[in-house]
Design a protein around this motif. Structure first.
Motif, mmCIF file in Angstrom:
data_model
loop_
_atom_site.group_PDB
_atom_site.id
_atom_site.type_symbol
_atom_site.label_atom_id
_atom_site.label_comp_id
_atom_site.label_asym_id
_atom_site.label_seq_id
_atom_site.Cartn_x
_atom_site.Cartn_y
_atom_site.Cartn_z
ATOM 1 N N GLY A 75 0.820 -1.210 0.000
ATOM 2 C CA GLY A 75 0.000 0.000 0.000
ATOM 3 C C GLY A 75 0.855 1.261 0.000
ATOM 4 N N LEU A 76 1.879 1.277 0.860
ATOM 5 C CA LEU A 76 2.743 2.458 0.957
ATOM 6 C C LEU A 76 3.446 2.738 -0.371
ATOM 7 C CD1 LEU A 76 4.347 1.915 4.483
ATOM 8 C CD2 LEU A 76 2.827 3.776 3.809
ATOM 9 N N TYR A 77 3.923 1.675 -1.036
ATOM 10 C CA TYR A 77 4.621 1.894 -2.304
ATOM 11 C C TYR A 77 3.674 2.257 -3.439
ATOM 12 C CZ TYR A 77 9.262 1.431 -0.689
ATOM 13 O OH TYR A 77 10.434 1.700 -0.046
ATOM 14 N N LEU A 78 2.436 1.731 -3.409
ATOM 15 C CA LEU A 78 1.456 2.144 -4.414
ATOM 16 C C LEU A 78 1.167 3.638 -4.259
ATOM 17 C CD1 LEU A 78 -1.137 -0.781 -4.633
ATOM 18 C CD2 LEU A 78 0.647 -0.169 -6.252
ATOM 19 N N ILE A 79 1.053 4.099 -2.997
ATOM 20 C CA ILE A 79 0.843 5.531 -2.752
ATOM 21 C C ILE A 79 2.031 6.326 -3.298
ATOM 22 C CG2 ILE A 79 0.695 7.322 -0.974
ATOM 23 C CD1 ILE A 79 -0.786 5.369 0.797
ATOM 24 N N LEU A 80 3.232 5.837 -2.979
ATOM 25 C CA LEU A 80 4.451 6.547 -3.385
ATOM 26 C C LEU A 80 4.530 6.660 -4.906
ATOM 27 C CD1 LEU A 80 6.839 7.741 -1.859
ATOM 28 C CD2 LEU A 80 8.113 5.661 -2.345
ATOM 29 N N ILE A 81 4.194 5.582 -5.615
ATOM 30 C CA ILE A 81 4.329 5.587 -7.078
ATOM 31 C C ILE A 81 3.140 6.300 -7.745
ATOM 32 C CG2 ILE A 81 4.478 4.135 -9.144
ATOM 33 C CD1 ILE A 81 5.830 2.007 -7.297
ATOM 34 N N PHE A 82 1.915 5.872 -7.414
ATOM 35 C CA PHE A 82 0.759 6.343 -8.188
ATOM 36 C C PHE A 82 0.121 7.622 -7.645
ATOM 37 C CE2 PHE A 82 1.095 1.834 -9.244
ATOM 38 C CZ PHE A 82 1.151 1.933 -10.626
ATOM 39 N N SER A 83 0.354 7.945 -6.377
ATOM 40 C CA SER A 83 -0.217 9.201 -5.867
ATOM 41 C C SER A 83 0.839 10.293 -5.822
ATOM 42 C CB SER A 83 -0.774 9.021 -4.461
ATOM 43 O OG SER A 83 -1.697 7.995 -4.439
ATOM 44 N N VAL A 84 1.936 10.023 -5.105
ATOM 45 C CA VAL A 84 2.966 11.043 -4.946
ATOM 46 C C VAL A 84 3.725 11.245 -6.261
ATOM 47 C CG1 VAL A 84 5.005 11.721 -3.620
ATOM 48 C CG2 VAL A 84 3.190 10.404 -2.525
ATOM 49 N N GLY A 85 4.135 10.136 -6.887
ATOM 50 C CA GLY A 85 4.944 10.222 -8.099
ATOM 51 C C GLY A 85 4.147 10.656 -9.318
ATOM 52 N N LEU A 86 3.155 9.841 -9.705
ATOM 53 C CA LEU A 86 2.441 10.087 -10.957
ATOM 54 C C LEU A 86 1.190 10.950 -10.772
ATOM 55 C CD1 LEU A 86 2.741 6.432 -12.273
ATOM 56 C CD2 LEU A 86 3.970 8.401 -13.176
ATOM 57 N N GLY A 87 0.702 11.036 -9.551
ATOM 58 C CA GLY A 87 -0.478 11.862 -9.284
ATOM 59 C C GLY A 87 -1.755 11.338 -9.934
ATOM 60 N N TRP A 88 -1.842 10.035 -10.195
ATOM 61 C CA TRP A 88 -3.019 9.472 -10.857
ATOM 62 C C TRP A 88 -4.196 9.310 -9.903
ATOM 63 C CZ3 TRP A 88 -0.763 4.936 -14.290
ATOM 64 C CH2 TRP A 88 0.018 5.512 -15.304
ATOM 65 N N PHE A 89 -3.902 8.897 -8.679
ATOM 66 C CA PHE A 89 -4.981 8.607 -7.727
ATOM 67 C C PHE A 89 -4.746 9.358 -6.420
ATOM 68 C CE2 PHE A 89 -4.434 4.713 -10.289
ATOM 69 C CZ PHE A 89 -5.685 4.671 -10.888
ATOM 70 N N PRO A 90 -5.843 9.675 -5.703
ATOM 71 C CA PRO A 90 -5.655 10.289 -4.385
ATOM 72 C C PRO A 90 -5.002 9.296 -3.429
ATOM 73 C CG PRO A 90 -8.002 9.988 -4.894
ATOM 74 C CD PRO A 90 -7.251 9.478 -6.054
ATOM 75 N N SER A 91 -4.238 9.829 -2.433
ATOM 76 C CA SER A 91 -3.459 8.925 -1.582
ATOM 77 C C SER A 91 -4.221 8.460 -0.353
ATOM 78 C CB SER A 91 -2.168 9.607 -1.138
ATOM 79 O OG SER A 91 -2.497 10.719 -0.325
ATOM 80 N N SER A 92 -5.223 9.238 0.098
ATOM 81 C CA SER A 92 -5.881 8.801 1.326
ATOM 82 C C SER A 92 -7.284 9.376 1.431
ATOM 83 C CB SER A 92 -5.066 9.223 2.548
ATOM 84 O OG SER A 92 -5.067 10.625 2.632
ATOM 85 N N GLY A 93 -8.036 8.836 2.373
ATOM 86 C CA GLY A 93 -9.396 9.296 2.638
ATOM 87 C C GLY A 93 -10.399 8.743 1.643
ATOM 88 N N PHE A 94 -11.675 8.934 1.929
ATOM 89 C CA PHE A 94 -12.725 8.530 0.999
ATOM 90 C C PHE A 94 -13.996 9.322 1.301
ATOM 91 C CE2 PHE A 94 -16.445 5.676 0.175
ATOM 92 C CZ PHE A 94 -16.417 5.802 -1.199
ATOM 93 N N PRO A 95 -14.365 10.309 0.422
ATOM 94 C CA PRO A 95 -15.632 10.990 0.624
ATOM 95 C C PRO A 95 -16.761 10.068 0.159
ATOM 96 C CG PRO A 95 -14.443 11.928 -1.244
ATOM 97 C CD PRO A 95 -13.630 10.787 -0.764
ATOM 98 N N SER A 96 -17.892 10.120 0.840
ATOM 99 C CA SER A 96 -19.005 9.234 0.502
ATOM 100 C C SER A 96 -19.433 9.433 -0.953
ATOM 101 C CB SER A 96 -20.173 9.536 1.438
ATOM 102 O OG SER A 96 -21.347 8.931 0.950
ATOM 103 N N ILE A 97 -19.955 8.373 -1.581
ATOM 104 C CA ILE A 97 -20.406 8.535 -2.974
ATOM 105 C C ILE A 97 -21.699 9.342 -3.035
ATOM 106 C CG2 ILE A 97 -19.289 6.584 -4.140
ATOM 107 C CD1 ILE A 97 -21.866 5.000 -3.703
ATOM 108 N N SER A 98 -22.307 9.635 -1.871
ATOM 109 C CA SER A 98 -23.477 10.514 -1.900
ATOM 110 C C SER A 98 -23.043 11.980 -1.833
ATOM 111 C CB SER A 98 -24.422 10.179 -0.745
ATOM 112 O OG SER A 98 -23.707 10.194 0.468
ATOM 113 N N ASP A 99 -21.750 12.244 -1.577
ATOM 114 C CA ASP A 99 -21.222 13.611 -1.586
ATOM 115 C C ASP A 99 -20.995 14.095 -3.014
ATOM 116 O OD1 ASP A 99 -21.200 13.511 1.106
ATOM 117 O OD2 ASP A 99 -19.005 13.464 1.333
ATOM 118 N N ASP A 100 -20.448 15.328 -3.141
ATOM 119 C CA ASP A 100 -20.065 15.850 -4.463
ATOM 120 C C ASP A 100 -19.121 14.862 -5.129
ATOM 121 O OD1 ASP A 100 -21.501 18.069 -4.064
ATOM 122 O OD2 ASP A 100 -19.808 19.370 -3.511
ATOM 123 N N GLY A 101 -19.304 14.686 -6.419
ATOM 124 C CA GLY A 101 -18.395 13.778 -7.114
ATOM 125 C C GLY A 101 -19.056 12.446 -7.396
ATOM 126 N N GLY A 102 -20.015 12.053 -6.563
ATOM 127 C CA GLY A 102 -20.750 10.808 -6.777
ATOM 128 C C GLY A 102 -19.837 9.630 -6.992
#
Lengths: 315, 283
Positions: A148-175
């Motif tokens: 998990g830590l390395y996926l965050i390091l590569i895909f969130s911190v490095g490439l910026g493709w996905f958010p690294s943490s948290g989860f807003p409800s799907i009933s919030d903005d963004g659906g």
């Protein structure tokens, strides 16, 4: 089939009762006065005395258990010391994240685990098989949080493709686009479990492929792919279906770690935080809910197993 | 000597498993000779040298306290072996006894195996977490907790195997020649179960490493000052963007060791009594 279902349901009751006794005793095994533990550090002696009376802690232990079980059966799991809210609603708040995470994880497990397992079995003994089954064992040996830590390091911190943490409800903005928050966590959680499914599909397909009906199918001149899917894989699926109960337990265990790594507001992280906060009513409640769920899933798996393989319920 | 030869024969033609075995020997040696190999004291703090990159004299770099990561990793090997062996012993002795006695004494078995069913209703890490909340963080408690978690599966496996053996002619022969229960269980049945038990031990050893690392990561395993691979990962994870190597080395050590143990277990499983082969679920 109906008789088998009833038999299995009845067999569940004693185990469930015994597990509930263990969960009940948990509060009593912690050194100290249960009422003081339940109320937390800020409680006054008057509060403690009042709760002692209310919970009947001066009563014999079997009476206390009966009272507690009665409350549990009415959906009252007590009150969280930290949130000052009913435990059931605290658990409910985490349910959305955990259920969505589990669903996405299962999707990856089926998407990767089954085809790679079939490939590995059909190419048995070749370098493809060695690579896939060796790779699967390697993935099963990786600590979840490290991945998990390395996926965050590569895909969130490095490439910026996905958010690294948290989860807003799907009933919030963004659906539904909020589901992108769960992609890395679900992949983390899927990796070791998909690895187990790959090895299981491979092993059970190899077992089935030695049976007579498969030899007959080959002798008839059926296309090898058709033999692999219709004759071997479908029979091997029975063993794979049985393993999904085990997968659930593994998911629960690893979700505790994964939700902590990705700071997801799910039930797994709730367990860890409640332990660190010494919020015992929540720990007790979550464990009870998970144990009941686990037993129900095991029952469903067994019923599905009996349906897939009629020989089981006849025994 | 003969046993060693039989053991090594299991690895003939299995290159990957042989490499795994060699790696485990290296870890074992590092564990025994840790004070001789480690160039620095694993607990010595040197704030000037904090977060140094891998190189000389710090082969694996230093952590945020300026402690030498290589020395900590070497002592971590010692901890890995202690946790692994300790959990294996607890799991095999308690689980093994419960399983064997349950299969042999049918009435007792009804009670004991239902108890095991109840414990198995708790997912592994969850059971470990619950037990750790009741106990203090220490090496002994971590071993006991992980041992208990795997004692449940061991009990179930040994229950099945003992049941299979109980009906064999050699057991009837022992009964006829007047052997007592203890003698039948431990002198006639147990020796047949040694090799499957060793296979089970290798898988428990591997799983225990992952569980211990997860407990360390959640802050509920070994005390934070103990140099273990799990603690190294747990303590340095907030520095992952500044010093990614701090997580690579301990992570790689865990993965290599667990992978090797699984390979070795797999190789051993393929050469045991075929009656018991399906009873042991490894990776």
């Amino acid at each position: 089939m109906l008789l088998y279902t009833i038999k299995r349901l009845l067999a569940l009751i004693p185990t469930l009762l015994a597990a509930s006794v263990l969960v009940f005793l948990f509060i009593h095994l912690i050194p100290g006065d249960p009422a003081a533990i339940l109320l937390g550090d800020t409680a006054t002696p008057e509060d403690v005395a009042a709760l002692t009376r209310e919970m009947g802690l001066d009563e014999p232990i079997w009476k206390q258990y009966a009272l507690w079980l009665g409350n549990v059966l009415q959906g009252d799991l007590g009150t969280s010391v930290f949130f000052r809210e009913p435990v059931l609603s605290v658990i409910g708040d985490g349910a959305e994240t955990s259920i969505l995470l589990a669903t996405m994880t299962m999707f990856w497990i089926v998407l990767f685990g089954i085809p790679i397992g079939i490939l590995s079995a059909t190419k048995h003994g070749t370098w493809v098989d060695q690579m896939t089954s060796g790779g699967a064992m390697l993935f099963a040996s990786v600590p979840t949080f490290w991945l998990g830590l390395y996926l965050i390091l590569i895909f969130s911190v490095g490439l910026g493709w996905f958010p690294s943490s948290g989860f807003p409800s799907i009933s919030d903005d963004g659906g539904l686009t909020n589901l992108r928050y769960l992609i890395l966590p679900s992949l983390t959680l899927a990796a070791p479990n998909a690895a187990l499914i790959i090895r299981l599909v491979r092993a059970s397909m190899l077992d089935v492929s030695r049976e007579d009906h498969v030899r007959t199918a080959r002798a008839k001149g059926l296309h090898p792919a058709k033999v692999a899917i219709k004759h071997v894989f479908r029979n091997a699926l029975i063993a794979v279906a049985a393993a999904f109960g085990f997968t659930f337990a593994a998911l629960v265990s690893e979700a505790v770690v994964t939700e902590t790594v990705f700071s997801l507001p799910g039930i797994g992280r709730l367990v860890v935080q409640s332990i660190l906060r010494r919020d015992y009513p929540v720990i007790q409640g979550v464990i009870l809910v998970i144990v009941v769920l686990y037993m129900i899933i095991n029952l469903l798996v067994d019923l599905a197993y009996a349906r897939l393989d009629p020989r089981v319920s006849l025994k | 000597m003969n046993m060693l030869r039989t053991f090594l024969a299991m690895f003939r033609g299995r290159k990957l498993a042989t490499i795994g075995l060699i790696w485990l020997c290296i870890v074992g040696l590092a564990a025994i000779a840790a004070p001789l190999i480690a160039p620095f004291d694993p607990l010595e703090i040197d704030p000037v040298e904090r977060l140094s990159e891998p190189g000389l004299p710090y082969l694996f770099g230093t952590d945020h306290f300026g402690r030498d990561s290589f020395s900590r990793a070497i002592y971590g090997a010692r901890m890995a072996v202690i946790i692994g062996l300790g959990s294996v012993i607890v799991a095999l002795v308690t689980g093994g006894l419960v399983g064997m006695l349950s299969a042999y004494f049918t009435r007792l078995g009804h009670v004991l195996m239902r108890g095991i069913d109840v414990l198995m209703a708790f997912p592994a890490l969850l059971l470990a977490l619950v037990l750790m909340t009741l106990l203090e963080r220490s090496v002994t408690n971590t071993i006991i907790v992980i041992g208990i978690v795997y004692a449940t599966t061991t009990a179930r496996i040994l229950f099945g195997m003992t049941l299979k053996l109980k009906g064999e002619t050699f057991v009837d022969a022992a009964i006829c020649s007047g052997a007592g229960h203890g003698s039948i269980l431990f002198r006639h049945i147990l020796p047949n179960l040694i090799s499957p038990l060793l296979v089970q031990a290798s898988f428990i050893f591997a799983f225990a490493q992952l569980q211990a690392a997860a407990l360390d990561f959640l802050g509920l395993g070994l005390p934070p000052e103990v140099p273990s691979w799990g603690n190294m990962l747990s303590e340095e994870r907030i520095y992952v963007t500044r010093a990614p190597w701090l997580l690579i080395f301990p992570g790689a050590l865990i993965i290599l060791s667990v992978f090797s143990m699984n390979l070795v277990g797999d190789a051993m499983r393929d050469s045991i009594d075929p009656r018991f082969k399906d009873d042991i679920a490894g990776v």
